[in-house]
Enzyme design. Sequence first.
Site, PDB file in Angstrom:
ATOM      1  N   ASP A 258      -7.486  -1.873  -0.152  1.00 54.88           N
ATOM      2  CA  ASP A 258      -6.553  -2.888   0.327  1.00 54.88           C
ATOM      3  C   ASP A 258      -7.349  -4.156   0.603  1.00 54.88           C
ATOM      4  OD1 ASP A 258      -4.886  -4.524   1.934  1.00 54.88           O
ATOM      5  OD2 ASP A 258      -3.819  -2.788   2.729  1.00 54.88           O
TER       6      ASP A 258
ATOM      7  N   HIS B  11       4.278   0.789   4.275  1.00 56.84           N
ATOM      8  CA  HIS B  11       2.900   0.639   3.785  1.00 56.84           C
ATOM      9  C   HIS B  11       1.889   1.055   4.843  1.00 56.84           C
ATOM     10  CE1 HIS B  11       2.122  -3.829   5.225  1.00 56.84           C
ATOM     11  NE2 HIS B  11       2.724  -3.108   6.137  1.00 56.84           N
TER      12      HIS B  11
ATOM     13  N   ASP C 295      -9.743  -0.404   4.066  1.00 54.36           N
ATOM     14  CA  ASP C 295      -8.531  -1.043   4.558  1.00 54.36           C
ATOM     15  C   ASP C 295      -8.766  -1.494   5.998  1.00 54.36           C
ATOM     16  OD1 ASP C 295      -5.848  -1.641   5.343  1.00 54.36           O
ATOM     17  OD2 ASP C 295      -5.055  -0.052   4.062  1.00 54.36           O
TER      18      ASP C 295
ATOM     19  N   HIS D 267      -6.470  -1.396   8.060  1.00 58.90           N
ATOM     20  CA  HIS D 267      -5.547  -0.544   8.806  1.00 58.90           C
ATOM     21  C   HIS D 267      -5.751   0.920   8.435  1.00 58.90           C
ATOM     22  CE1 HIS D 267      -3.728  -4.561   8.147  1.00 58.90           C
ATOM     23  NE2 HIS D 267      -3.443  -4.462   9.433  1.00 58.90           N
TER      24      HIS D 267
ATOM     25  N   ASP E 247      -3.209   3.195   8.069  1.00 57.04           N
ATOM     26  CA  ASP E 247      -2.096   3.699   7.246  1.00 57.04           C
ATOM     27  C   ASP E 247      -1.817   5.170   7.538  1.00 57.04           C
ATOM     28  OD1 ASP E 247      -2.010   1.187   6.221  1.00 57.04           O
ATOM     29  OD2 ASP E 247      -2.873   1.680   4.281  1.00 57.04           O
TER      30      ASP E 247
ATOM     31  N   GLU F 286      -2.071  -5.056  -2.155  1.00 54.40           N
ATOM     32  CA  GLU F 286      -1.785  -6.047  -1.110  1.00 54.40           C
ATOM     33  C   GLU F 286      -2.272  -7.452  -1.428  1.00 54.40           C
ATOM     34  OE1 GLU F 286       0.192  -5.534   1.394  1.00 54.40           O
ATOM     35  OE2 GLU F 286       0.259  -3.361   1.726  1.00 54.40           O
TER      36      GLU F 286
ATOM     37  N   HIS G  23       0.803  -1.226   0.000  1.00 55.16           N
ATOM     38  CA  HIS G  23       0.000   0.000   0.000  1.00 55.16           C
ATOM     39  C   HIS G  23       0.834   1.274   0.000  1.00 55.16           C
ATOM     40  CE1 HIS G  23      -4.441   1.091   1.069  1.00 55.16           C
ATOM     41  NE2 HIS G  23      -3.997   1.768   0.038  1.00 55.16           N
TER      42      HIS G  23
ATOM     43  N   ASP H 184      -6.859  -6.547   2.404  1.00 56.23           N
ATOM     44  CA  ASP H 184      -6.905  -7.049   3.778  1.00 56.23           C
ATOM     45  C   ASP H 184      -8.088  -6.496   4.568  1.00 56.23           C
ATOM     46  OD1 ASP H 184      -6.201  -4.548   4.954  1.00 56.23           O
ATOM     47  OD2 ASP H 184      -4.090  -5.079   5.134  1.00 56.23           O
TER      48      ASP H 184
END
Length: 304
Positions: free
Chosen positions: A231, A144, A127, A129, A131, A276, A101, A233
């Site tokens: 992303d 990332h 995402d 996360h 980030d 990702e 990312h 994930d």
Amino acid sequence: MALLNDKRTIDLIGVQIDFGASQKGVAMGPLAIRYAGLKNDLKGMGYWVHDKGDIVPPEDGMSLRHMIRFEQVNATNKQLYDEVYDTLEDGRFPLVLGGDHSVAAGSVSAVAKYYEPQGEIGIIWIDAHGDWNDDNSTETGNMHGMPYSAVCGWGPDSMVDFGQKPHFVPTAHCVQVAGHDFDPAEAERMKEAGMNVFSMTDVDRRGMTEIMEEAIRIASTDTVGIHLSFDVDAITPEYAPGTGTPVPNGITAREAFLAVEMIARSGKLISMDLVEVNPILDERNKTGILASELIQLAMGKQIF
């Protein structure tokens, strides 16, 4: 087919980078997504597709404890910035295939700078996360985990400063969706910056339809359009096992499809990253195929 804008030609730009992550393998993500048939499927939807190939990072570069392989990450993002900016100048839609990312620092910077004379862009960042770390808040040093912070002017500036005087995206137009794995210091930074965050708790409580209606409103009001950074994930690992930082209890594949379908229907999408995908960790390219489907739906594919 419902076109999102006047850009009937899509430029595919792959980035073979995993230097921004701790888990290796996402550098092969662009190949896995292409192998799922993305290019032909987009052509079947009525788009012209120009594959610009893949950016390959330099083999060597300096590293810091709090910004691992920063020189390679930043050099790669400089190349991506130039490619995305050229795509926009040519009147085409930039579709970036990661890679980790960290690539969003280059793609978003280019989109924000290109549209600067017309106004601000909005960002929807789907995402697990945030980030939103920088070199001071990071717990791992993996870059990332920093690009969203960087493109909003909260550092690290080296990720987005390629000599072009970066145009930072105001957090008032930025949304984070489906986050459920924030570092404590990162979360505090996001609150301080006034980020619009719809965590998995919000998705569970309010439902994806209501969340995306609000996310699209925030990212599209008083902006020239929306950059989507997705992303994989964010999706619970049962549906997307091929990713380097899987987090349990994410969104379902259907919720992911609904989110991108709603963005497509808004008519506001101006650029996109899909990142990702890690084929090494995948099951018969299950995540690569899912990523290809997400892209097609974001570009206006209709089930019926």
